[in-house]
Design an enzyme around this catalytic site. Structure first.
Site, PDB file in Angstrom:
ATOM      1  N   ASP A 156       0.778  -1.249  -0.038  1.00 51.16           N
ATOM      2  CA  ASP A 156      -0.169  -0.051  -0.059  1.00 51.16           C
ATOM      3  C   ASP A 156       0.757   1.186   0.036  1.00 51.16           C
ATOM      4  O   ASP A 156       1.638   1.487   1.065  1.00 51.16           O
ATOM      5  CB  ASP A 156      -0.888   0.283   1.321  1.00 51.16           C
ATOM      6  CG  ASP A 156      -1.979   1.051   1.348  1.00 51.16           C
ATOM      7  OD1 ASP A 156      -2.550   1.323   0.098  1.00 51.16           O
ATOM      8  OD2 ASP A 156      -2.355   1.562   2.121  1.00 51.16           O
TER       9      ASP A 156
ATOM     10  N   TYR B 286       1.366   5.741  -0.579  1.00 48.75           N
ATOM     11  CA  TYR B 286       0.749   6.772   0.185  1.00 48.75           C
ATOM     12  C   TYR B 286       1.159   7.806  -0.750  1.00 48.75           C
ATOM     13  O   TYR B 286       1.891   8.975  -0.389  1.00 48.75           O
ATOM     14  CB  TYR B 286       1.690   6.937   1.365  1.00 48.75           C
ATOM     15  CG  TYR B 286       1.536   7.933   2.441  1.00 48.75           C
ATOM     16  CD1 TYR B 286       0.163   8.148   2.685  1.00 48.75           C
ATOM     17  CD2 TYR B 286       2.401   8.804   2.944  1.00 48.75           C
ATOM     18  CE1 TYR B 286      -0.235   9.109   3.650  1.00 48.75           C
ATOM     19  CE2 TYR B 286       1.997   9.798   3.919  1.00 48.75           C
ATOM     20  CZ  TYR B 286       0.735  10.030   4.308  1.00 48.75           C
ATOM     21  OH  TYR B 286       0.310  10.857   5.286  1.00 48.75           O
TER      22      TYR B 286
ATOM     23  N   HIS C 136      -3.568  14.031   0.264  1.00 47.80           N
ATOM     24  CA  HIS C 136      -4.117  13.266   1.508  1.00 47.80           C
ATOM     25  C   HIS C 136      -2.825  13.623   2.266  1.00 47.80           C
ATOM     26  O   HIS C 136      -2.859  13.589   3.670  1.00 47.80           O
ATOM     27  CB  HIS C 136      -4.052  11.807   0.959  1.00 47.80           C
ATOM     28  CG  HIS C 136      -4.095  10.878   2.133  1.00 47.80           C
ATOM     29  ND1 HIS C 136      -5.302  10.801   2.963  1.00 47.80           N
ATOM     30  CD2 HIS C 136      -3.224   9.932   2.399  1.00 47.80           C
ATOM     31  CE1 HIS C 136      -5.029  10.012   3.891  1.00 47.80           C
ATOM     32  NE2 HIS C 136      -3.878   9.399   3.710  1.00 47.80           N
TER      33      HIS C 136
ATOM     34  N   ARG D 249       0.618  17.220  12.579  1.00 47.75           N
ATOM     35  CA  ARG D 249       1.888  17.989  12.963  1.00 47.75           C
ATOM     36  C   ARG D 249       1.514  19.188  12.505  1.00 47.75           C
ATOM     37  O   ARG D 249       2.168  19.832  11.659  1.00 47.75           O
ATOM     38  CB  ARG D 249       2.982  17.375  12.193  1.00 47.75           C
ATOM     39  CG  ARG D 249       3.295  16.017  12.634  1.00 47.75           C
ATOM     40  CD  ARG D 249       4.474  15.593  11.730  1.00 47.75           C
ATOM     41  NE  ARG D 249       4.647  15.597  10.202  1.00 47.75           N
ATOM     42  CZ  ARG D 249       4.158  14.634   9.530  1.00 47.75           C
ATOM     43  NH1 ARG D 249       3.340  13.763   9.968  1.00 47.75           N
ATOM     44  NH2 ARG D 249       4.005  15.012   8.258  1.00 47.75           N
TER      45      ARG D 249
ATOM     46  N   GLU E 185     -10.566   3.843   3.112  1.00 51.94           N
ATOM     47  CA  GLU E 185      -9.903   4.843   2.254  1.00 51.94           C
ATOM     48  C   GLU E 185     -10.077   4.247   0.874  1.00 51.94           C
ATOM     49  O   GLU E 185      -9.857   3.235   0.427  1.00 51.94           O
ATOM     50  CB  GLU E 185      -8.241   4.448   2.613  1.00 51.94           C
ATOM     51  CG  GLU E 185      -7.662   4.909   4.044  1.00 51.94           C
ATOM     52  CD  GLU E 185      -6.254   4.523   4.159  1.00 51.94           C
ATOM     53  OE1 GLU E 185      -5.747   5.230   5.277  1.00 51.94           O
ATOM     54  OE2 GLU E 185      -5.420   3.806   3.531  1.00 51.94           O
TER      55      GLU E 185
ATOM     56  N   GLU F 217      -9.190   3.896  -2.988  1.00 54.88           N
ATOM     57  CA  GLU F 217      -7.729   3.731  -3.299  1.00 54.88           C
ATOM     58  C   GLU F 217      -7.997   3.039  -4.657  1.00 54.88           C
ATOM     59  O   GLU F 217      -9.152   2.476  -5.118  1.00 54.88           O
ATOM     60  CB  GLU F 217      -7.006   2.929  -2.630  1.00 54.88           C
ATOM     61  CG  GLU F 217      -6.457   3.359  -1.226  1.00 54.88           C
ATOM     62  CD  GLU F 217      -5.402   2.806  -0.407  1.00 54.88           C
ATOM     63  OE1 GLU F 217      -4.714   2.178  -1.203  1.00 54.88           O
ATOM     64  OE2 GLU F 217      -5.468   2.762   0.845  1.00 54.88           O
TER      65      GLU F 217
ATOM     66  N   ASP G  50      -8.984   0.258   1.619  1.00 57.41           N
ATOM     67  CA  ASP G  50      -8.032  -0.169   2.690  1.00 57.41           C
ATOM     68  C   ASP G  50      -8.345   0.332   3.863  1.00 57.41           C
ATOM     69  O   ASP G  50      -7.854   1.481   4.613  1.00 57.41           O
ATOM     70  CB  ASP G  50      -6.567   0.303   2.330  1.00 57.41           C
ATOM     71  CG  ASP G  50      -5.499  -0.269   3.075  1.00 57.41           C
ATOM     72  OD1 ASP G  50      -5.734  -1.804   3.347  1.00 57.41           O
ATOM     73  OD2 ASP G  50      -4.259   0.332   3.627  1.00 57.41           O
TER      74      ASP G  50
ATOM     75  N   ARG H 228      -8.145   4.031  13.071  1.00 56.98           N
ATOM     76  CA  ARG H 228      -7.215   5.381  13.233  1.00 56.98           C
ATOM     77  C   ARG H 228      -6.713   5.524  14.662  1.00 56.98           C
ATOM     78  O   ARG H 228      -5.602   5.859  14.882  1.00 56.98           O
ATOM     79  CB  ARG H 228      -8.013   6.623  12.838  1.00 56.98           C
ATOM     80  CG  ARG H 228      -8.461   6.759  11.411  1.00 56.98           C
ATOM     81  CD  ARG H 228      -7.491   6.593  10.165  1.00 56.98           C
ATOM     82  NE  ARG H 228      -7.764   6.939   9.100  1.00 56.98           N
ATOM     83  CZ  ARG H 228      -7.214   6.845   7.848  1.00 56.98           C
ATOM     84  NH1 ARG H 228      -5.834   6.475   7.919  1.00 56.98           N
ATOM     85  NH2 ARG H 228      -7.536   7.088   6.678  1.00 56.98           N
TER      86      ARG H 228
ATOM     87  N   GLN I 171      -4.019   2.984  14.933  1.00 59.89           N
ATOM     88  CA  GLN I 171      -2.868   3.459  13.963  1.00 59.89           C
ATOM     89  C   GLN I 171      -2.102   4.460  14.864  1.00 59.89           C
ATOM     90  O   GLN I 171      -0.917   4.385  14.649  1.00 59.89           O
ATOM     91  CB  GLN I 171      -3.537   3.912  12.723  1.00 59.89           C
ATOM     92  CG  GLN I 171      -2.525   4.189  11.641  1.00 59.89           C
ATOM     93  CD  GLN I 171      -2.945   4.737  10.333  1.00 59.89           C
ATOM     94  OE1 GLN I 171      -4.317   4.656  10.252  1.00 59.89           O
ATOM     95  NE2 GLN I 171      -2.240   5.047   9.554  1.00 59.89           N
TER      96      GLN I 171
ATOM     97  N   LYS J 114      -4.179  -1.743  10.200  1.00 69.20           N
ATOM     98  CA  LYS J 114      -4.354  -2.089   8.817  1.00 69.20           C
ATOM     99  C   LYS J 114      -4.676  -3.406   8.117  1.00 69.20           C
ATOM    100  O   LYS J 114      -5.364  -3.863   7.382  1.00 69.20           O
ATOM    101  CB  LYS J 114      -3.278  -1.412   8.166  1.00 69.20           C
ATOM    102  CG  LYS J 114      -3.043   0.190   8.071  1.00 69.20           C
ATOM    103  CD  LYS J 114      -4.110   0.729   7.085  1.00 69.20           C
ATOM    104  CE  LYS J 114      -3.525   1.978   6.790  1.00 69.20           C
ATOM    105  NZ  LYS J 114      -4.694   2.996   5.954  1.00 69.20           N
TER     106      LYS J 114
ATOM    107  N   THR K 147      -8.798  -5.549   3.919  1.00 68.44           N
ATOM    108  CA  THR K 147      -8.584  -4.595   2.789  1.00 68.44           C
ATOM    109  C   THR K 147      -9.541  -5.210   1.638  1.00 68.44           C
ATOM    110  O   THR K 147      -9.562  -6.571   1.302  1.00 68.44           O
ATOM    111  CB  THR K 147      -7.248  -4.745   2.285  1.00 68.44           C
ATOM    112  OG1 THR K 147      -6.228  -4.172   3.110  1.00 68.44           O
ATOM    113  CG2 THR K 147      -7.043  -3.719   0.821  1.00 68.44           C
TER     114      THR K 147
ATOM    115  N   THR L 288      -4.608   6.476  -0.292  1.00 73.43           N
ATOM    116  CA  THR L 288      -5.708   7.158  -0.120  1.00 73.43           C
ATOM    117  C   THR L 288      -5.715   8.197  -1.431  1.00 73.43           C
ATOM    118  O   THR L 288      -4.902   9.063  -1.443  1.00 73.43           O
ATOM    119  CB  THR L 288      -6.041   7.990   0.915  1.00 73.43           C
ATOM    120  OG1 THR L 288      -6.119   7.050   2.171  1.00 73.43           O
ATOM    121  CG2 THR L 288      -7.251   8.756   1.114  1.00 73.43           C
TER     122      THR L 288
ATOM    123  N   GLU M  11      -9.754  12.903   6.872  1.00 74.88           N
ATOM    124  CA  GLU M  11      -9.686  14.084   6.244  1.00 74.88           C
ATOM    125  C   GLU M  11     -11.095  14.816   6.073  1.00 74.88           C
ATOM    126  O   GLU M  11     -11.116  15.913   6.438  1.00 74.88           O
ATOM    127  CB  GLU M  11      -8.932  14.075   4.589  1.00 74.88           C
ATOM    128  CG  GLU M  11      -7.691  13.558   4.743  1.00 74.88           C
ATOM    129  CD  GLU M  11      -7.358  13.302   3.164  1.00 74.88           C
ATOM    130  OE1 GLU M  11      -6.976  14.341   2.586  1.00 74.88           O
ATOM    131  OE2 GLU M  11      -7.382  12.222   2.693  1.00 74.88           O
TER     132      GLU M  11
END
Length: 406
Positions: free
Chosen positions: A119, A121, A126, A135, A193, A195, A227, A231, A234, A247, A251, A338, A352
């Protein structure tokens, strides 16, 4: 000029003669076999082979596409050309019609046996949103993000076909800043997610990478991926290595694998990559794909992610995944990560869309969501432009959330 099939087809459905996606199906009391979607029908390739209408080296009387995928590009193109001939030349109609079965009369199964699962990113939108959420005082993207397609190895054994129930996972979680110790229990922040994935057919040689220009020689086709993500699990377990139990529980993949050849007219230039990628990641042709995704929760559209916005392309992902010498195997599944766009209505996950729970998503029936609840059904669909204004559908991937078992 548009090729026309003698099969009655609603072209807006996206399963016309320009598509011809492969899948696996069964009828009551019969063994699984390979078929192709055309209109509201499945064309039974094992039946066509028994009748001598297509060449078959035991590809099609099988419970997966793997035997056909490993046959390689020449076999894929030859079969596609033959099916196009059979479905457009009315002289073949009487021979072919007995092998057309209404989709409503069959069970569509998982199309491939998954060898390994990766998978990525690869959406800048995203990744930037996730960076801003977790952050807020730092740069959204880590320094390596625009240098290489970031990814992780997932669990092939929990890749399920569309329609498989999704049982809410349990694990360790930190439920709030007021609780200094983790607790154990069902995930409280279950997410989807949206994808797009691609599937390897032809293996590669160990210790040699697959260059971007060899993508068509190894990759059979594309499909949709959800996927699922826990959260809260995670956020706690990903320090410092990344996702694990959050995860690996599930899937979901769609039922039909759209051949690479069917998406040639959907290829577009990807976003400008700055800084310029290193040599092994450079592509000589545009490999962005103009796929228009649609995400629904309980039948209500919540997002329309644009796949053409993806920063890293499929050939670059494949090149990076193999540059260290890791060989491809038939059935290897690679997911995009995603898919998100620059607007709120284009974000490909609830993390998101609801901004980590701070901006609930309204479903239009008086309810709203920050994360998924038991009983919620998530549907992801996608379409792409084909030749002469036709539409190519990637079908849909569906999953309904069930309560945790522990």
């Amino acid at each position: 000029m548009t090729t026309v099939s003698w099969v009655e087809i609603d072209e807006d459905d996206g399963f016309g003669i320009e598509n011809l996606p492969y899948g696996v199906f069964s009828r009551p009391g019969e063994m699984p076999r390979v078929g192709v979607a055309i209109g509201a029908y499945v064309l039974d390739l094992a039946g066509l082979s028994s009748a001598g209408l297509v060449e078959d080296r035991h590809y099609f009387a099988s419970g997966s596409l793997n035997a056909f995928m490993v046959a390689g590009r020449a076999a894929w193109h030859a079969n596609r050309a033959r099916l196009t001939e059979l479905l457009t030349d009315a002289a073949h109609r009487a021979q072919v019609e007995p092998h057309l079965i209404p989709v409503a009369d069959v069970e569509v199964l998982r199309p491939i046996e998954v060898a390994d699962y990766v998978d990525f990113y690869s959406s800048e939108h995203h990744a930037s949103n996730v960076g801003r959420i977790f952050r807020p005082e730092a740069e959204p993207l880590k320094p390596n993000w625009k240098r290489l397609p970031v990814g992780y190895h997932g669990r092939a054994g929990t890749v399920y076909p569309s329609g498989t129930p999704i049982v809410r996972p349990s694990g360790q979680r930190m439920t709030g800043v007021s609780e200094p110790e983790p607790s154990y229990g069902p995930s409280l922040r279950l997410d989807f997610e949206a994808e797009v994935g691609f599937v390897a057919g032809v293996p590669s040689v160990a210790r040699r990478g697959v260059p971007t220009g060899a993508f068509r020689d190894h990759v059979f086709g594309f499909l949709l991926v959800n996927d699922w993500s826990a959260r809260d699990l995670q956020a706690w377990e990903s320090q410092p290595l990344g996702p694990f139990l959050s995860k690996s529980f599930a899937t979901s993949i769609s039922s039909w694998v759209v051949p690479v050849a069917a998406l040639e007219h959907a290829r577009v230039a990807p976003p400008v990559q700055d800084p310029e990628p290193l040599g092994y990641l450079r592509c000589d042709e545009p490999w962005g794909l103009d796929l228009r995704l649609e995400v629904l929760i309980n039948g209500r559209r919540v997002s329309e992610p644009p796949f053409a916005e993806m920063y890293w392309t499929a050939p670059q992902q494949l090149a990076h995944a193999t540059v260290n010498g890791a060989p491809l195997r038939t059935g290897d599944l690679f997911a995009s990560g995603t898919v998100s766009g620059p607007e709120r209505g284009q974000r490909g996950c609830l993390l998101e869309l609801a901004w980590n729970g701070r901006e609930p998503v309204e479903l239009g029936d008086g309810t709203e969501r920050t994360f998924l609840e038991d009983g919620d059904t998530v549907t992801i669909r996608a379409k792409a432009p084909g030749a002469s204004g036709s539409v190519i559908s990637l079908g849909e991937v569906v999953g309904t959330v069930f309560p945790a078992l522990t």
